[in-house]
Scaffold this active site. Structure first.
Site, PDB file in Angstrom:
ATOM      1  CB  CYS A  32      -6.154 -35.185  54.474  1.00  0.00           C
ATOM      2  SG  CYS A  32      -7.918 -35.217  54.830  1.00  0.00           S
TER       3      CYS A  32
ATOM      4  CG  HIS B 160      -6.962 -36.089  59.484  1.00  0.00           C
ATOM      5  ND1 HIS B 160      -7.451 -36.093  58.201  1.00  0.00           N
ATOM      6  CD2 HIS B 160      -6.750 -37.391  59.815  1.00  0.00           C
ATOM      7  CE1 HIS B 160      -7.509 -37.330  57.754  1.00  0.00           C
ATOM      8  NE2 HIS B 160      -7.093 -38.141  58.720  1.00  0.00           N
TER       9      HIS B 160
ATOM     10  CG  ASN C 289     -21.303 -42.579  53.099  1.00  0.00           C
ATOM     11  OD1 ASN C 289     -22.346 -43.124  53.427  1.00  0.00           O
ATOM     12  ND2 ASN C 289     -21.238 -41.713  52.086  1.00  0.00           N
TER      13      ASN C 289
ATOM     14  CB  THR D  49     -14.781 -41.351  48.211  1.00  0.00           C
ATOM     15  OG1 THR D  49     -15.527 -40.167  48.480  1.00  0.00           O
ATOM     16  CG2 THR D  49     -15.679 -42.389  47.556  1.00  0.00           C
TER      17      THR D  49
ATOM     18  CG  HIS E 261     -11.119 -34.822  57.158  1.00  0.00           C
ATOM     19  ND1 HIS E 261      -9.987 -34.043  57.357  1.00  0.00           N
ATOM     20  CD2 HIS E 261     -12.102 -34.246  57.903  1.00  0.00           C
ATOM     21  CE1 HIS E 261     -10.278 -33.042  58.188  1.00  0.00           C
ATOM     22  NE2 HIS E 261     -11.562 -33.150  58.527  1.00  0.00           N
TER      23      HIS E 261
ATOM     24  CG  HIS F  68     -17.253 -36.408  55.040  1.00  0.00           C
ATOM     25  ND1 HIS F  68     -16.141 -37.219  55.000  1.00  0.00           N
ATOM     26  CD2 HIS F  68     -18.095 -36.884  54.098  1.00  0.00           C
ATOM     27  CE1 HIS F  68     -16.299 -38.136  54.061  1.00  0.00           C
ATOM     28  NE2 HIS F  68     -17.488 -37.964  53.499  1.00  0.00           N
TER      29      HIS F  68
ATOM     30  CG  HIS G 280     -22.641 -36.750  52.803  1.00  0.00           C
ATOM     31  ND1 HIS G 280     -22.199 -36.459  51.532  1.00  0.00           N
ATOM     32  CD2 HIS G 280     -21.802 -37.707  53.276  1.00  0.00           C
ATOM     33  CE1 HIS G 280     -21.146 -37.223  51.241  1.00  0.00           C
ATOM     34  NE2 HIS G 280     -20.891 -37.983  52.283  1.00  0.00           N
TER      35      HIS G 280
HETATM   36  P1  5GP Z   1     -17.904 -39.789  50.924  1.00  0.00           P
HETATM   37  O1  5GP Z   1     -18.046 -40.559  49.631  1.00  0.00           O
HETATM   38  O2  5GP Z   1     -16.517 -39.967  51.503  1.00  0.00           O
HETATM   39  O3  5GP Z   1     -18.991 -40.081  51.914  1.00  0.00           O
HETATM   40  O4  5GP Z   1     -18.112 -38.260  50.570  1.00  0.00           O
HETATM   41  C1  5GP Z   1     -17.114 -37.479  50.000  1.00  0.00           C
HETATM   42  C2  5GP Z   1     -17.810 -36.332  49.314  1.00  0.00           C
HETATM   43  O5  5GP Z   1     -16.846 -35.342  49.016  1.00  0.00           O
HETATM   44  C3  5GP Z   1     -18.479 -36.700  47.990  1.00  0.00           C
HETATM   45  O6  5GP Z   1     -19.884 -36.428  48.058  1.00  0.00           O
HETATM   46  C4  5GP Z   1     -17.767 -35.831  46.948  1.00  0.00           C
HETATM   47  O7  5GP Z   1     -18.621 -35.328  45.949  1.00  0.00           O
HETATM   48  C5  5GP Z   1     -17.200 -34.719  47.807  1.00  0.00           C
HETATM   49  N1  5GP Z   1     -15.968 -34.129  47.271  1.00  0.00           N
HETATM   50  C6  5GP Z   1     -14.905 -34.799  46.747  1.00  0.00           C
HETATM   51  N2  5GP Z   1     -13.940 -33.920  46.383  1.00  0.00           N
HETATM   52  C7  5GP Z   1     -14.419 -32.678  46.683  1.00  0.00           C
HETATM   53  C8  5GP Z   1     -13.866 -31.357  46.533  1.00  0.00           C
HETATM   54  O8  5GP Z   1     -12.758 -31.150  46.067  1.00  0.00           O
HETATM   55  N3  5GP Z   1     -14.647 -30.319  46.948  1.00  0.00           N
HETATM   56  C9  5GP Z   1     -15.899 -30.509  47.488  1.00  0.00           C
HETATM   57  N4  5GP Z   1     -16.578 -29.410  47.841  1.00  0.00           N
HETATM   58  N5  5GP Z   1     -16.439 -31.732  47.639  1.00  0.00           N
HETATM   59  C10 5GP Z   1     -15.708 -32.805  47.245  1.00  0.00           C
HETATM   60 ZN    ZN Z   2      -7.999 -34.572  56.964  1.00  0.00          ZN
END
Ligand code: 5GP
Ligand code: ZN
Length: 114
Positions: A4, A46, A87, A95, A98, A100, A102
């Site tokens: 993860c 997690h 999301n 994507t 885990h 999170h 924003h």
């Molecule tokens: P999701 O699309 O799941 O809501 O948000 C995942 C976020 O993680 C995305 O905005 C993406 O840019 C960010 N992200 C993906 N890989 C990494 C990484 O290796 N480091 C950091 N700091 N952010 C990441």
């Molecule tokens: Zn995780």
């Protein structure tokens, strides 16, 4: 959890630019920022998403939200305004599986999708 991405970031196995950390929560800058301020707030433990989070304590979930607000303050976007987005699942384009938040700010945002 093995394999993860955010568990690895929480464990320090993958580097990140941290803006806040305590025993339970880590906040770090998104690697592909979608606003001048774009910080991700994660539980170190997690949890895959909001349904999975039903197994967590109210205190742990409230702490995650409180840290998001504190990050907005330390990033200087409380007065100008900010958005907290989480999301969950494929339709929402999650994507990284885990949990999170924003924290987005530093510019005007679109009217769409809340
Ligand atoms: P999701 O699309 O799941 O809501 O948000 C995942 C976020 O993680 C995305 O905005 C993406 O840019 C960010 N992200 C993906 N890989 C990494 C990484 O290796 N480091 C950091 N700091 N952010 C990441
Ligand atoms: Zn995780």
């Amino acid at each position: 959890m093995e394999n993860c991405l955010f568990c690895k970031i929480a464990a320090g196995e993958i580097p990140s630019t941290k803006v806040y950390e305590d025993d339970e929560v880590l906040a770090f800058r998104d690697i592909a920022p979608q606003a001048p301020v774009h910080v991700l707030v994660i539980p170190k433990k997690h949890v895959s998403g909001w349904y999975d989070a039903q197994g967590e304590s109210d205190a742990a979930l409230a702490h995650l939200m409180r840290v998001a607000a504190q990050v907005a303050k330390s990033e200087g976007i409380v007065e100008s305004g900010f958005r907290v987005v989480s999301n969950c699942g494929p339709d929402a384009r999650q994507t990284v599986p885990h949990l999170h938040l924003h924290v987005l700010g530093g510019c005007g945002m679109s009217d769409g999708m809340a």
